[in-house]
Every structure is written in C-alpha cells, then in structure tokens.
Design an enzyme around this catalytic site. Structure first.
Site, mmCIF file in Angstrom:
data_model
loop_
_atom_site.group_PDB
_atom_site.id
_atom_site.type_symbol
_atom_site.label_atom_id
_atom_site.label_comp_id
_atom_site.label_asym_id
_atom_site.label_seq_id
_atom_site.Cartn_x
_atom_site.Cartn_y
_atom_site.Cartn_z
ATOM 1 N N CYS A 1 -0.075 0.630 -1.858
ATOM 2 C CA CYS A 1 -1.224 0.805 -0.959
ATOM 3 C C CYS A 1 -2.471 1.154 -1.775
ATOM 4 O O CYS A 1 -3.555 0.591 -1.553
ATOM 5 C CB CYS A 1 -0.943 1.907 0.058
ATOM 6 S SG CYS A 1 0.498 1.604 1.085
ATOM 7 N N CYS B 1 1.108 5.085 -0.767
ATOM 8 C CA CYS B 1 2.076 4.732 -1.814
ATOM 9 C C CYS B 1 1.363 3.975 -2.942
ATOM 10 O O CYS B 1 0.203 3.596 -2.811
ATOM 11 C CB CYS B 1 3.200 3.871 -1.236
ATOM 12 S SG CYS B 1 2.674 2.239 -0.694
#
Length: 82
Positions: free
Chosen positions: A13, A10
């Site tokens: 991340c 994501c």
C-alpha cells in the site's frame, strides 16, 4: 483530480502511494492524494483486496501494485479527462 490509495498501510500500500506521488511529480500533474486506511471506507468502494487505487471515484486497480508504466498510463488518462 482526486486519487485515493486504499490499504491498511502495508508495504505494498505504501509502495503504491509513493509510486502515485512519483508519477504525479514526473508528469507535473496536480492532484489530491489520500491514503484511506479505514476498513469500512475501503469496503464502501467494493474493494475486497488491497492495495487499491481510486481515481475520481472509480476503482482502477485492486489487489495489485501495477507497474509504473501502467500507473502512469492510468493517471495520464484521468488527467486528460480532467
């Protein structure tokens, strides 16, 4: 030093992973960095929310992207322990 960024890939991340690379370069620290995306592997660290940061087997952050200053502090501590 072994650093793992735990997360599905994501935006947060990926942001944490990039921040790790930035801090390592700025501080001239050599480390192995891996982005762990497999859910089973992530859960094996006891992490239930991502992104998470693991340094030398210890979970340092989970469910948050730390400030760059805090990330630098944690990485520098780990580098000193060596």
């Amino acid at each position: 030093m072994d650093i793992k960024v735990l997360g599905s890939g994501c935006a947060n991340c990926n942001k944490l992973e990039q921040m790790v690379f930035d801090v390592l370069a700025e501080q001239n620290i050599d480390a192995s960095v891996t982005h762990v995306r497999d859910f089973k592997d992530i859960v094996s660290y006891g992490v239930m929310s991502t992104p998470a940061l693991v340094i030398d087997g210890q979970v340092k952050f989970s469910g948050v992207v730390p400030s760059k200053a805090k990330l630098t502090e944690v990485i520098m501590e780990a580098a000193k322990r060596g």
